[in-house]
Design an enzyme around this catalytic site. Sequence first.
Site, PDB file in Angstrom:
ATOM      1  CE  LYS A  53      -3.759  -2.452   1.948  1.00 31.32           C
ATOM      2  NZ  LYS A  53      -4.554  -3.018   3.282  1.00 31.32           N
ATOM      3  CD  GLN A  97      -3.783  -4.441   6.479  1.00 27.54           C
ATOM      4  OE1 GLN A  97      -3.372  -3.675   5.476  1.00 27.54           O
ATOM      5  NE2 GLN A  97      -4.226  -5.531   6.241  1.00 27.54           N
ATOM      6  CG  ASP A 120     -10.204  -0.266   4.759  1.00 24.61           C
ATOM      7  OD1 ASP A 120      -9.902  -0.792   3.633  1.00 24.61           O
ATOM      8  OD2 ASP A 120      -9.504  -0.764   5.772  1.00 24.61           O
TER       9      ASP A 120
END
Length: 299
Positions: A53, A97, A120
């Site tokens: 990422k 994460q 997200d």
Amino acid sequence: MADIIDGKAIAADVTAKVKIVADTLLEKTGIQTGLAVVIVGEDPASQVYVANKGRTAKACGFHSVEHKLPEDTSEQALVDIVESLNNDPAIHGILVQLPLPQHIDAGRIIQTIAPEKDVDGFHFINVGKLGTGEIDTAFVPCTPAGSMLLIERVLGKDLSGKTAVVVGRSNIVGKPMFNLLLAANATVTIAHSRTRDLEALCKTADILIAAVGRPQMIKGDWVKPGAVLIDVGINRIDAPEKGEGKTRLVGDADFDSCQAVASAITPVPGGVGPMTIAMLMANAVTSAYRSAGEEAPSF
Ligand SMILES: NC(=O)c1ccc[n+]([C@@H]2O[C@H](COP(=O)([O-])OP(=O)(O)OC[C@H]3O[C@@H](n4cnc5c(N)ncnc54)[C@H](OP(=O)(O)O)[C@@H]3O)[C@@H](O)[C@H]2O)c1
């Protein structure tokens, strides 16, 4: 024999466009898209995802920030970091994460992220917007958003008259996928571990989404001839044919038998997987455009 949907190439198209629109925003307004990724602990798969990422964010010309925190970080310390990122005008997207260590309440952390920076798409506000069809102002979770883009490349944006079956009802894949297909006018059924006669149900689908987490579960004779099959699964299995102790990645569908029946199919790896990071970049630059009061690009 199904066409293979090249997720790697389509993801590269998306990230190339992200870079162009990020550069345009920077030139026009002086705003550089900022993406912060927070990781707690040493989970090796998560470390790889976070490194990818960060690398992709830099390649897109973003201001990329990584917070790598030790396993024993307290929940409150993590909340404090998320809140400081919420208040940082140089950051437009925040990703924590998952999974988080057991002593941290992941739900509390997700709900701490400002909805307008929740790239997200897991905050209740964004979940609610997707569920009520407010997609233009929501952040949509990256894996289903990427899967949808792959479907669009094959079938176009309007899925009127098509039947879709989503196998899996998780909050991060199955449910948002259901909502996206519905918003695109497909007639959608969602299946799960309590569904009866899954095989017969799958066979009704013009669009079949496998998001189960069971290696090669969906077989070719479950697939309607000519269906589009999107395999979200990522499973590591033993591969003794490659040598002792070797492994390989497979999806939730049995690729060879399904390819013989479907009209288009995503491979694993190289299908949905690369789209997830590409859509994260798309969500981050979209957030930067929204914060600047500029019309967000579409992908
Ligand atoms: N490509 C990517 O970037 C990406 C991102 C996320 C996930 N994934 C992969 O996608 C897959 C699904 O992930 P997830 O997070 O959604 O998994 P998950 O949270 O474990 O959910 C799995 C779903 O499948 C259902 N299921 C399990 N066994 C079943 C069976 N035998 N028959 C019918 N349904 C069954 C479960 O039903 P119940 O609800 O009844 O238990 C559940 O709804 C995994 O392989 C994961 O690795 C890939």
